[in-house]
Scaffold this motif. Structure first.
Motif: not given
Length: 239
Positions: A108-110, A102-105, A137-140, A77-78
């Motif tokens: 949170g990453a976005a 971002g969508w779904s997981a 929950r933790p962001a990926f 992602l990074a």
């Protein structure tokens, strides 16, 4: 506006597995980075949404990332964020005004990019868009909890757009409502948009149990919902 560019590139950082990234949209347009959900390397699941978003006059970058990587996909992602920042100009896009969605997981990453610029080489997006996400929950992208990161921030940050389907049974709508309330309480610029659709319909797809992934939607309700999602992403990018 017709889409003038759809191409795929490969990007790689030292020690990392090469990843594919699709580029949609006209040259010289504002840029959006769009992350798919938790299924590994499924950028195709958001391809219809990416094309619809690009039709609003945006350059949309859609990378693969793998949640089954040892670090949950954080490095990938990074790397995709870094690639877009460094190469958006190749398409005439302005990386300095990049919107991360971002969508779904991927939602949170976005959101994590706005809450933890210290983990993003100091980068602060123009805006972030969370689509059907969970934020406790933790962001990926960061490994930390968005709700906890929000509580630790000094003050209001970048604009946040939250989008969720009211018929979503995979990630229930209250997750976005709860996060919206927390953002409002801390005086962030945030909007919540609820759409009459499910977890797949919000990105203009339907889930195919035989294939085990989402496919482009054909029913009118999902198409209408996905177009609204695209319109809201465009609104965040074009303001």
């Amino acid at each position: 506006m017709p889409i003038s560019t759809v191409r795929t590139v490969t990007h790689q950082e030292a020690g990392e597995t090469p990843q594919l990234l699709d580029v949609y949209g006209p040259e010289g347009a504002p840029a959006v980075l769009l992350w798919h959900g938790i299924s590994p390397a499924t950028r195709f699941e958001v391809s219809t949404l990416a094309a619809e978003t690009a039709s609003h006059g945006l350059t949309v970058f859609v990378p693969d990332w793998r949640s089954d990587a040892p670090d949950g996909g954080r490095a990938q992602l990074a790397a995709s964020l870094r690639y877009v920042r460094e190469h958006a100009g190749d398409s005439g896009a302005d990386a300095g005004r990049l919107v991360v969605a971002g969508w779904s997981a991927g939602a949170g990453a976005a959101i994590g990019t706005a809450l933890r610029p210290d983990l993003m080489d100091g980068f602060v997006p123009k805006a972030v868009v969370g689509i059907a996400g969970r934020y406790e929950r933790p962001a990926f992208s960061t490994g930390s909890l968005p709700l906890e990161d929000l509580a630790a921030t000094a003050g209001p940050g970048v604009p946040v757009t939250l989008i969720h389907g009211t018929a979503d049974t995979v990630v229930e709508c209250h997750h976005s409502r709860d996060f919206h309330a927390e953002l409002e309480r801390r005086r962030w610029r945030v909007s919540l948009h609820e759409v009459d659709t499910d977890h797949a319909g919000i990105i203009m797809t339907g889930y195919d149990p035989a294939l085990g992934h989402c496919v482009p939607a054909t029913d009118a309700d999902a198409l209408r919902a996905g177009r609204e999602t695209a319109r809201l992403i465009a609104a965040a990018a074009l303001v």
